[in-house]
Enzyme design. Structure first.
Site, PDB file in Angstrom:
ATOM      1  N   LEU A 183      35.503  64.893  58.384  1.00  0.00           N
ATOM      2  CA  LEU A 183      36.477  65.981  58.426  1.00  0.00           C
ATOM      3  C   LEU A 183      37.816  65.397  57.994  1.00  0.00           C
ATOM      4  O   LEU A 183      38.527  64.784  58.789  1.00  0.00           O
ATOM      5  CB  LEU A 183      36.571  66.580  59.833  1.00  0.00           C
ATOM      6  N   ILE A 184      38.133  65.534  56.723  1.00  0.00           N
ATOM      7  CA  ILE A 184      39.276  64.834  56.146  1.00  0.00           C
ATOM      8  C   ILE A 184      40.478  65.759  56.023  1.00  0.00           C
ATOM      9  O   ILE A 184      40.359  66.905  55.590  1.00  0.00           O
ATOM     10  CB  ILE A 184      38.905  64.217  54.778  1.00  0.00           C
ATOM     11  N   LYS A 265      39.976  73.410  67.191  1.00  0.00           N
ATOM     12  CA  LYS A 265      39.107  72.248  67.013  1.00  0.00           C
ATOM     13  C   LYS A 265      37.640  72.632  67.194  1.00  0.00           C
ATOM     14  O   LYS A 265      36.763  72.125  66.489  1.00  0.00           O
ATOM     15  CB  LYS A 265      39.489  71.142  68.011  1.00  0.00           C
ATOM     16  N   GLY A 287      38.966  61.458  62.739  1.00  0.00           N
ATOM     17  CA  GLY A 287      39.939  60.391  62.966  1.00  0.00           C
ATOM     18  C   GLY A 287      40.622  60.497  64.309  1.00  0.00           C
ATOM     19  O   GLY A 287      41.696  59.923  64.503  1.00  0.00           O
ATOM     20  N   GLN A 296      43.085  66.022  72.326  1.00  0.00           N
ATOM     21  CA  GLN A 296      42.266  64.817  72.280  1.00  0.00           C
ATOM     22  C   GLN A 296      42.228  64.069  73.614  1.00  0.00           C
ATOM     23  O   GLN A 296      42.080  62.850  73.663  1.00  0.00           O
ATOM     24  CB  GLN A 296      42.747  63.898  71.142  1.00  0.00           C
ATOM     25  N   CYS A 456      47.859  57.819  33.681  1.00  0.00           N
ATOM     26  CA  CYS A 456      47.112  56.958  34.600  1.00  0.00           C
ATOM     27  C   CYS A 456      45.883  56.464  33.851  1.00  0.00           C
ATOM     28  O   CYS A 456      45.581  56.934  32.754  1.00  0.00           O
ATOM     29  CB  CYS A 456      46.734  57.680  35.892  1.00  0.00           C
TER      30      CYS A 456
END
EC number: 2.8.1.4
Length: 482
Positions: A183-184, A265, A287, A296, A456
């Site tokens: 889960l980014i 969440k 994370g 949390q 790039c």
């Protein structure tokens, strides 16, 4: 150019069959990445090590970068390899290579040997060391803490003179463990947690819950693509984007203020579980760190976990923030995270730190779960390798040029390390270096009467950044693809 790759020691405590499978996967991973980025570089599996060699130094830096960022490698030895006739021949070859290094220095010879020979490792060290001591008058032997340690390895009929040691990433080869869904968010924590599981051998797919529009999604894609490209490009990986704004709107309307954070969440985990089930992925990665924010706490995490049957992995659960930031800096994601926009449409004034099951369920009873199911059904998935293609399609008005028009300025947006390794110099053309992660804050300070050509190495980051700048109202940008 020759490198000897030493696999991570944990691989060799496995059973014979597992060890063979792991080293074969490691060999395959190295070969895939090298073939995608270089030419005429050979990879050989030698049972307890892997050899990578080429006839020229043209791709030296690229190959070294690949080997030191590929999971499953403990160390990389840069060697000069040759055959030999006898002990004296070994001594002469070492003398030729090391004479200048040991002049006016103390030195010691350390040798390893494998195979059938008429000498031992200690005899080899003494013979070569004694010969060097006699041949180089200004040098002297010192067994402990010498200025120079000459390392050699004799393997069967080959002599390896070790020129340099490079630390590897460690861990297990990518693909030896089961797939995970990360889960980014693009911040410090999710990038580091994803990296840790890549390093441990899992193919990490990415699930992004978009709360902040296209700019945020572009930034998160950059992080995911960076992690994949640097540490896991031997694997096929998915990037899944879920538009979570309808879910947030429903939470804001239906859920009591103090419960919003935990409910959000829980919705994340429900949605991620559905995505993971679709792709037969058994575990989720987050994370989260204990006590970092109100959602949390142990109690709240327990209430969050129960909404999905997927295993939830939290590799940073006991880490301090400064430890996380240090790893982010080491792996290259810190600059992404520092400039990543923080979006959260659910901000409780008095968030609960100890949610009660019955109260959560009562609040969620007001929530229309059809909305959650709908956003998951509408989720967009893509092969992470196609990020460049998507950015081009999403912004067809971003022009790509090969020739540089008069008075245009080339903006080299590569990282400082890339720019140092291969500086971009074009005769008669002004080249400025602004790393991609500083463009959003520094581009507006440039002379806007000029046209800027973003450059790039592969065109991926330049396209994404051009798209972002155009969304911010800058129409004087193009992509430079020489």
């Amino acid at each position: 150019m020759k490198f000897i790759v030493k696999p991570h020691p944990e691989i060799f405590v496995k059973s014979e069959s597992v060890r063979k499978r792991f080293t074969k996967i490691l060999e395959s991973n190295i070969r895939i990445i090298i073939q995608n980025r270089t030419e005429s570089v050979a990879v050989f599996n030698r049972r307890d090590h892997i050899e990578v060699s080429a006839n020229s130094h043209q791709y030296y830096q690229q190959v070294l970068e690949i080997l030191t960022t590929t999971p499953g490698i403990q160390q990389v030895l840069e060697v000069k390899q040759s055959g030999f006739k006898d002990l004296h021949d070994i001594y002469e070859q070492v003398l030729e290579l090391s004479r200048e290094r040991i002049e006016n220095k103390t030195f010691v010879v350390r040798a390893k040997r494998r195979g059938k020979h008429d000498f031992t490792s200690i005899e080899l060290e003494r013979y070569v060391g004694g010969g060097l001591n006699q041949s180089v008058e200004s040098a002297s032997v010192k067994l402990h803490n010498p200025d120079i340690t000459i390392k050699i390895e004799v393997v069967d009929d080959k002599l390896n003179q070790i020129l340099a040691h490079h630390k590897g990433l460690g861990g297990f080869p990518l693909g030896t463990q089961e797939d995970l869904l990360s889960l980014i968010s693009g911040g410090f924590d999710s990038g580091v947690s994803s990296y840790l599981h890549i390093k441990r051998g899992s193919k990490v797919h990415y699930c992004f819950f978009n709360l902040g529009g296209p700019a945020h999604e572009i930034g998160v894609k950059q992080v995911a693509h960076f992690l994949w490209n640097k540490y896991g490009s031997s694997a096929k990986v998915r990037f899944i984007s879920v538009d979570f704004e309808p879910v947030v709107a429903e939470i804001l309307e239906k859920v009591e203020d103090g419960q919003m954070g935990v409910v959000l969440k829980r919705m994340f985990m429900r949605a991620a579980g559905m995505v993971a089930e679709k792709f037969d992925i058994q575990a989720l990665v987050t994370g989260e760190a204990l006590g970092q924010v109100s959602s949390q706490t142990l109690t709240n995490l327990r209430h969050i976990d129960v909404v999905t049957d997927r295993l939830i992995l939290r590799p940073l659960i006991n880490w301090d923030k400064d430890e996380i930031i240090k790893v982010a800096r080491d792996i290259g994601t810190e600059d992404f995270a520092k400039t990543m926009p923080e979006y959260c449409g659910v901000i409780s004034k008095k968030p609960t730190v100890k949610a009660v099951k019955e109260k959560l369920e009562a609040e969620e009873a007001n929530f229309n779960f059809d909305i959650l199911e709908q956003v998951v059904r509408n989720a967009r998935q893509m092969d992470i390798r196609d990020i460049a293609k998507e950015s081009a399609q999403a912004a067809p008005e971003v022009e790509q040029v090969q020739a540089i028009e008069e008075h245009a300025v080339v903006l080299d947006i590569r990282s400082p390390d890339e720019e140092d390794d291969s500086p971009l110099e074009i005769d008669g053309v002004e080249v400025k270096h602004i790393p991609f992660y500083k463009l959003s804050t520094q581009f507006g300070d440039l002379d806007q009467s000029k046209t800027y050509l973003l450059y790039c190495a592969r065109g991926v980051m330049s396209r994404l950044q051009a798209l972002y700048l155009q969304e911010q109202g800058f129409n004087n940008v193009k992509v430079y693809r020489p």
